[in-house]
Design a protein around this motif. Structure first.
Motif, PDB file in Angstrom:
ATOM      1  N   VAL A 435      33.241 -24.642  29.975  1.00 26.46           N
ATOM      2  CA  VAL A 435      32.472 -25.693  30.658  1.00 26.46           C
ATOM      3  C   VAL A 435      30.976 -25.471  30.445  1.00 26.46           C
ATOM      4  CG1 VAL A 435      31.798 -26.548  32.944  1.00 26.46           C
ATOM      5  CG2 VAL A 435      34.220 -26.257  32.383  1.00 26.46           C
ATOM      6  N   GLU A 436      30.533 -24.228  30.582  1.00 26.78           N
ATOM      7  CA  GLU A 436      29.108 -23.910  30.438  1.00 26.78           C
ATOM      8  C   GLU A 436      28.605 -24.201  29.028  1.00 26.78           C
ATOM      9  OE1 GLU A 436      26.046 -20.458  31.940  1.00 26.78           O
ATOM     10  OE2 GLU A 436      28.167 -19.974  31.740  1.00 26.78           O
ATOM     11  N   LEU A 439      28.523 -27.951  28.323  1.00 25.57           N
ATOM     12  CA  LEU A 439      27.366 -28.573  28.979  1.00 25.57           C
ATOM     13  C   LEU A 439      26.109 -28.354  28.147  1.00 25.57           C
ATOM     14  CD1 LEU A 439      26.353 -30.116  31.448  1.00 25.57           C
ATOM     15  CD2 LEU A 439      26.082 -27.936  32.632  1.00 25.57           C
ATOM     16  N   ASP A 440      25.927 -27.148  27.620  1.00 23.46           N
ATOM     17  CA  ASP A 440      24.775 -26.866  26.743  1.00 23.46           C
ATOM     18  C   ASP A 440      24.832 -27.732  25.486  1.00 23.46           C
ATOM     19  OD1 ASP A 440      23.807 -24.975  28.482  1.00 23.46           O
ATOM     20  OD2 ASP A 440      24.704 -23.265  27.443  1.00 23.46           O
ATOM     21  N   PHE A 441      26.046 -27.878  24.930  1.00 21.06           N
ATOM     22  CA  PHE A 441      26.206 -28.677  23.711  1.00 21.06           C
ATOM     23  C   PHE A 441      25.763 -30.116  23.946  1.00 21.06           C
ATOM     24  CE2 PHE A 441      28.929 -31.705  21.417  1.00 21.06           C
ATOM     25  CZ  PHE A 441      28.589 -31.402  20.097  1.00 21.06           C
ATOM     26  N   LEU A 466      30.745 -32.144  33.946  1.00 23.21           N
ATOM     27  CA  LEU A 466      30.659 -30.737  33.555  1.00 23.21           C
ATOM     28  C   LEU A 466      29.770 -29.962  34.526  1.00 23.21           C
ATOM     29  CD1 LEU A 466      30.280 -31.098  29.670  1.00 23.21           C
ATOM     30  CD2 LEU A 466      32.212 -30.055  30.868  1.00 23.21           C
ATOM     31  N   GLY A 467      28.692 -30.611  34.962  1.00 16.08           N
ATOM     32  CA  GLY A 467      27.801 -29.989  35.945  1.00 16.08           C
ATOM     33  C   GLY A 467      28.505 -29.732  37.272  1.00 16.08           C
ATOM     34  N   PHE A 468      29.352 -30.674  37.696  1.00 17.42           N
ATOM     35  CA  PHE A 468      30.099 -30.494  38.947  1.00 17.42           C
ATOM     36  C   PHE A 468      31.059 -29.303  38.831  1.00 17.42           C
ATOM     37  CE2 PHE A 468      29.644 -35.345  39.570  1.00 17.42           C
ATOM     38  CZ  PHE A 468      28.422 -35.166  40.191  1.00 17.42           C
ATOM     39  N   LEU A 469      31.739 -29.188  37.678  1.00 21.39           N
ATOM     40  CA  LEU A 469      32.646 -28.045  37.477  1.00 21.39           C
ATOM     41  C   LEU A 469      31.879 -26.729  37.519  1.00 21.39           C
ATOM     42  CD1 LEU A 469      34.990 -29.352  34.616  1.00 21.39           C
ATOM     43  CD2 LEU A 469      35.649 -28.855  36.968  1.00 21.39           C
ATOM     44  N   GLY A 473      31.846 -23.311  40.536  1.00 21.38           N
ATOM     45  CA  GLY A 473      32.199 -21.964  40.088  1.00 21.38           C
ATOM     46  C   GLY A 473      33.262 -21.907  39.021  1.00 21.38           C
ATOM     47  N   LEU A 474      33.389 -22.977  38.205  1.00 24.15           N
ATOM     48  CA  LEU A 474      34.437 -23.004  37.173  1.00 24.15           C
ATOM     49  C   LEU A 474      33.846 -23.086  35.763  1.00 24.15           C
ATOM     50  CD1 LEU A 474      36.940 -25.474  38.892  1.00 24.15           C
ATOM     51  CD2 LEU A 474      37.105 -22.981  38.764  1.00 24.15           C
ATOM     52  N   SER A 475      32.651 -22.518  35.582  1.00 22.21           N
ATOM     53  CA  SER A 475      31.968 -22.611  34.285  1.00 22.21           C
ATOM     54  C   SER A 475      32.696 -21.854  33.179  1.00 22.21           C
ATOM     55  CB  SER A 475      30.539 -22.077  34.404  1.00 22.21           C
ATOM     56  OG  SER A 475      30.540 -20.742  34.857  1.00 22.21           O
ATOM     57  N   TYR A 476      33.619 -20.948  33.560  1.00 16.83           N
ATOM     58  CA  TYR A 476      34.334 -20.134  32.569  1.00 16.83           C
ATOM     59  C   TYR A 476      35.563 -20.834  31.999  1.00 16.83           C
ATOM     60  CZ  TYR A 476      37.298 -19.345  36.628  1.00 16.83           C
ATOM     61  OH  TYR A 476      38.108 -19.542  37.732  1.00 16.83           O
ATOM     62  N   LEU A 477      36.033 -21.905  32.629  1.00 13.95           N
ATOM     63  CA  LEU A 477      37.226 -22.608  32.151  1.00 13.95           C
ATOM     64  C   LEU A 477      36.920 -23.382  30.879  1.00 13.95           C
ATOM     65  CD1 LEU A 477      38.814 -24.164  35.372  1.00 13.95           C
ATOM     66  CD2 LEU A 477      39.519 -22.098  34.168  1.00 13.95           C
TER      67      LEU A 477
END
Length: 551
Positions: A435-436, A439-441, A466-469, A473-477
């Motif tokens: 997710v992180e 979001l950067d992409f 993506l920002g909500f995820l 706390g789910l940026s690693y998924l």
């Protein structure tokens, strides 16, 4: 009735003792207490259950027949109740096609983005395939620096053997003057002799131009003439730079590969239009696994090395095994791991056309016969395909395992859909990102021109979700993570992020301990999200033990 409160009178569901409660609407409310005090009963079995029941009752009798009948909670009165949505800690369903991307609807926007602004590439040579109108081609050429010298070429032959005399004759009759063969320019009136055994590339030189303001009309005529000669394809050879290929159709000018018009369904692994035909969009195929058929290679065939033969102890069966092993110069007492590789291959996949001499004994006599050996894996596959028995299929399934699809390598999509890119990445490559990283992409994605305007709304929805995820706390998924593999807490926070993305107002949200398993930093982000839901005009009711949430 007070519209700014939810009033509960005489709640007796489960272990509630005839309680009366008034809850403020459009506020962030925490219900806490010791285990067994009735927190979840009040929140879920009373408030949420009654909210759902009233919603179902408001539907037509025809619609209600398809829904489960809901019992009224044991309560005297509930007033001021909004439509209710429960976000509980439970794992997602058992649908193998459901992913983080589909549940959050991010994948739906990705499909739309790729269908509208994605650039298809040839899966053979890797060149971009773009279908453009004549006006778009003119604009592109006119955007070159003033004074740039260009050649307008019509590609007629690409890497094809022959002398091509008929082609040259036709071009002479039609009045053309120059032609380029294998990169060299010739006058069409010259006597051109080509080696018929070698491959040649032939381009018709339609016009020579210098880019300037008053050349647009002549450029349009030349481009139109060039495309009429080569079925909608034209090459603009820029002096001192790489040539640029244009096509009115989505066709690779180098390989002749063409794609159909792409729609959002072309990128859906749940649709026949987009799903890989080999794995039907699952990304996995079931195959028979030799290690499951022979779990213990230390054993010999006589000792039951082949698990599905372990209970076969008849004399006739051992005669069969003895015949098979003797034919290949081994015996039934050798441990499987020490058997010759050729025999192992025959044992698993069959002898092909080679006939083996088998024997059986009856009345003190030995009878011989010859036939091919089918092989264990081939036999299992045939039986699995032919049987109509559910029990037989289940028995055979124990020797099968999931492997990434060899056709799509787990991407789930057809080759055509996998060949479309945005920002130099395909849709399956984007879903493989966390997710992180995704979001950067998208935050750094530059499309330019009309595509940027077309993609604006879609990119806004994608980056917001993506920002909500990330905020919960789910940026690693990763977006292609199967919903089946998510924990209860992860599933709850994904549903929470989905609800934030839907931007509903006037809703009663009921959550079950959303902070479980979160780091303190992520917990603060979660609280910010819950407050944001409240600020949209919703009532947020949380069953929680976390001190920071309570405060």
């Amino acid at each position: 009735m007070q519209s700014d409160k939810i009033i509960i009178r005489g709640a007796r569901e489960h272990n509630l003792k005839n309680i009366d409660v008034e809850l403020p609407r459009n506020k962030f409310i925490v219900v806490t207490g010791i285990s067994g005090s009735g927190k979840s009963t009040l929140a879920f079995d009373t408030l949420y259950a009654e909210g759902q029941r009233r919603y179902v009752e408001s539907l037509s009798s025809y619609a209600r027949q398809f829904l489960e009948r809901m019992e009224k909670p044991d309560v005297d009165l509930i007033e001021g109740l909004s439509p209710a949505i429960a976000i509980e800690q439970k794992t997602a369903g058992h649908n193998p096609r459901s992913t983080v991307g589909t549940v959050t609807e991010i994948y739906d926007y990705l499909r739309l983005l790729f269908a509208r602004v994605g650039i298809p590439y040839c899966y053979k040579c890797g060149r971009p395939i773009t279908a453009q109108t004549l006006d778009q081609i003119i604009d592109k050429v006119m955007s070159l620096a003033e004074g740039t010298k260009i050649l307008i070429l019509s590609p007629l032959v690409s890497g094809r053997k022959g002398t091509h005399e008929k082609l040259f004759s036709r071009l002479r009759k039609e009045g053309f003057s120059r032609i380029r063969i294998n990169g060299k320019t010739f006058a069409i009136e010259e006597k051109i002799e080509l080696n018929k055994n070698k491959k040649h590339s032939i381009d018709l030189v339609v016009d020579r131009l210098v880019v300037k303001k008053n050349v647009a009309r002549r450029l349009a005529d030349s481009l139109e003439l060039a495309m009429s000669q080569s079925d909608g394809v034209v090459t603009v050879d820029i002096v001192g730079a790489e040539p640029v290929f244009f096509s009115e159709k989505a066709v690779c000018v180098n390989c002749g590969i063409s794609y159909p018009e792409f729609t959002p369904a072309s990128f859906s692994f749940n649709s026949p239009q987009g799903a890989c035909p080999n794995c039907n969009g699952l990304g996995l195929t079931t195959e028979f696994e030799p290690n499951l058929v022979i779990p213990n290679p230390e054993l010999s065939l006589r000792e039951g090395a082949v698990s599905l033969w372990a209970n076969r102890t008849s004399v006739h069966f051992f005669n069969f095994l003895d015949s098979l092993t003797s034919h290949y110069g081994t015996n039934i007492y050798t441990p499987y791991k020490n058997l010759p590789d050729q025999f192992k291959k025959v044992l698993l996949y069959g002898s092909g056309d080679e006939k083996i001499t088998f024997y059986f004994e009856r009345d003190d006599r030995r009878y011989k016969y010859k036939k091919t050996f089918e092989g264990i894996m081939s036999n299992l596959k045939r039986r699995y395909m032919e049987t109509d028995s559910f029990q037989s299929r289940e028995e055979i399934k124990q020797y099968m395992t999931f492997r990434p699809c060899p056709e799509c390598n787990g991407a789930k999509l057809k080759r055509e859909s996998r060949s479309v890119r945005t920002g130099n990445l395909g849709i399956s490559e984007i879903t493989e990102l966390s997710v992180e990283k995704a979001l950067d992409f998208f935050n750094n994605l530059k499309l330019g021109g009309k595509n940027e305007i077309i993609a604006q709304r879609m990119l806004k929805e994608i980056t917001e979700r993506l920002g909500f995820l990330k905020d919960v706390g789910l940026s690693y998924l990763t977006l292609d993570r199967s919903s089946i593999t998510l924990s209860g807490g992860e599933s709850q926070r994904i549903r929470l992020a989905t609800q934030i993305g839907s931007k509903l107002t006037g809703i009663l949200y009921v959550l079950d301990e959303p902070s479980i398993g979160l780091h303190q930093k992520d917990n603060r982000r979660l609280l910010t999200i819950l407050n944001k839901m409240r600020d949209l005009g919703n009532t947020v009711l949380v069953v929680e033990h976390d001190e920071e949430t309570i405060r």
